[in-house]
Design an enzyme around this catalytic site. Structure first.
Site, PDB file in Angstrom:
ATOM      1  CB  SER A 112      48.237  24.693  63.239  1.00  0.00           C
ATOM      2  OG  SER A 112      48.461  23.930  62.084  1.00  0.00           O
ATOM      3  CG  ASP A 254      47.738  20.039  60.769  1.00  0.00           C
ATOM      4  OD1 ASP A 254      46.628  19.819  60.251  1.00  0.00           O
ATOM      5  OD2 ASP A 254      48.289  21.154  60.714  1.00  0.00           O
ATOM      6  CG  ASP A 256      44.668  23.616  61.799  1.00  0.00           C
ATOM      7  OD1 ASP A 256      45.534  22.812  61.397  1.00  0.00           O
ATOM      8  OD2 ASP A 256      44.618  24.797  61.404  1.00  0.00           O
ATOM      9  CG  ASP A 258      45.982  23.858  58.195  1.00  0.00           C
ATOM     10  OD1 ASP A 258      46.577  22.937  58.798  1.00  0.00           O
ATOM     11  OD2 ASP A 258      46.349  25.043  58.246  1.00  0.00           O
TER      12      ASP A 258
END
Length: 467
Positions: A112, A254, A256, A258
């Protein structure tokens, strides 16, 4: 497996609050453990579903993703389960593709917002939701018990790996279809920072296909620059680009994707709770907000609660963490919730936080109303917050601290209905976090220090102040 146990300690925990995460190529984020995770998960999911078995594997742009992808693929195939490889894709895209491709499970290789040296592995079930704690514990038990060490399908029973060439296109069409039919963003100038991460292809493509004039930054991943002074954690580059290009809005993901952070046409970062408020109010207007209710965390600003109340919407608070927000949403039948940090969950569209879907919903509101983001975000006043960290000698239950309840009650009366006190222990450090918010910064600062001093004299000593 002895080495993993010695590094992890007596609890032998692999999974944390969001999958397995740590420094890449150091336990538990090694090729050896990734293979064991793949084997254990494949064995477990095969037991619960009949027919042909397959897993979807996606990743972000970290260098170590190649190593972990290969190890997971080997472990899953060794248990007679096929693997569908989709390459670098946002975490929410894997949740969607797991359902779309009728897979038994989805796997995301990502850490992440962490720096590139880290990586992680998390799983989605066939319905696109993250695994509950109980299932993660089952996977750990299978690994540590050695129960499947001798499970070895052979010959034609070994799984195969396939590359899914149209994975990007599937997610792009899914994302566009979350908008009202025929909606376009013609004439809208948008800066997008993809953090050199998983959304570097799909996010700009979606916006361009919807007619927007898109300026991209942070879209040149090289394996080591993910989240490096770019993206949602470092919005300064986004703010500068919005000002330079006279853009209508800035959008930063960010690593990833999400999460998402916005800045308005003036280059000002918009508070995450303001995004929650404007999206909730728009959903309520459209009749999409089930139960007239929103779920957020205990850290969400008091201004959010007041803005929603004025719009006839109730707010339910949970512990910090998007998984707790989702759990409460599912329990209460809510379709919208999130965190001020940039996680927003639209359950009527996807099963997890989705930065691209959130961006499209904000843009759709701008397009429908003809209003700029600065005007839309003014639906909520952000109250000042003061946070004082009190280092503690021991973690005692708050209710057991002598005089705690009385002093909090007295201070809350001083703040009145336009103020709030929230105290919690840090999850990682020996700290009590004292948060006070209200209309007057000077008043809440005094209240926070009084409460912190009271706690300091009872359970510890030393503090640091943030605001």
């Amino acid at each position: 497996m002895t080495d993993i146990v010695s590094r992890l300690g007596v609890e032998r925990r692999l999974f944390g609050t969001d999958g397995v995460r740590g420094t890449a190529n150091v336990e538990p984020v090694t090729a050896e453990t990734a293979m064991k995770l793949g084997r254990a998960a494949a064995y477990l999911f095969k037991k619960h579903r009949t027919g042909h078995h397959r897993f979807v594997i996606g990743k972000d742009t970290r260098l170590s993703g190649y190593m972990l992808e290969s190890a997971l693929t080997a472990g899953i195939c060794s248990m007679g389960v096929d693997v569908l490889l989709v390459g670098p894709m946002p975490t929410p895209a894997i949740a969607f593709l797991t359902k779309s491709l009728r897979a038994d499970a989805g796997v995301v290789i990502s850490a992440s917002h962490n720096p590139f040296e880290d990586n992680g592995i998390k799983f989605f079930s066939h319905d696109g939701f993250k695994l509950p704690d109980g299932v993660e514990q089952e996977i750990e038990e299978i690994i540590f018990s050695g129960a499947i060490d001798q499970e070895r399908p052979t010959a034609r029973e070994i799984g195969k790996a396939f590359r899914v060439d149209d994975a990007d296109g599937r997610y792009i069409e899914f994302a566009k279809n979350t908008l009202p039919k025929g909606m376009q963003f013609d004439g809208m100038k948008i800066v997008v920072d993809t953090a050199n991460g998983a959304a570097y292809k799909v996010a700009p493509t979606v916006l361009r296909e919807l007619g927007a004039d898109v300026i991209t930054i942070g879209d040149r991943p090289n394996g080591t620059n993910i989240n490096q002074h770019c993206g949602a954690l470092y919005p300064e580059a986004l703010q500068k680009a919005v000002a330079t290009h006279h853009a209508d809005i800035g959008i930063a993901h960010d690593g990833d994707a999400d999460r998402v952070v916005f800045c308005d046409e003036q280059g000002k970062v918009v508070h995450g709770d303001q995004i929650l408020a404007l999206c909730a109010i728009e959903m309520e207007r459209a009749g999409r907000l089930t139960g007239h209710s929103v779920v957020a965390t205990v850290m969400s600003n008091l201004g959010l609660e007041l803005a929603l109340r004025q719009a006839g919407i109730s707010l339910t608070r949970t512990a910090v963490g998007d998984r707790y927000v989702l759990e409460r949403m599912l329990k209460d039948g809510c379709v919208f919730g999130g965190e001020q940090s940039g996680h927003f969950i639209f359950l009527d569209f996807n099963t997890t936080g989705d930065g691209l879907i959130t961006a499209l919903q904000v843009l759709a509101t701008m397009e429908r109303t003809g209003k700029r983001l600065s005007e839309l975000s003014s639906c909520m006043t952000v109250f000042p917050q003061v946070l004082v960290n009190v280092r503690v000698a021991e973690r005692r239950e708050l209710a057991d601290i002598p005089g705690y309840a009385q002093i909090v009650s007295d201070l809350e009366r001083r703040l009145g209905p336009q103020g709030r006190i929230f105290v919690r222990y840090s999850g990682t450090e020996p700290l009590l976090r004292v948060m006070v918010e209200g209309e007057d910064f000077h008043v809440i600062s005094r209240v926070a220090e009084e409460l912190a001093e009271s706690l300091r004299s009872r359970v510890g000593a030393g503090s640091t102040v943030d605001q």
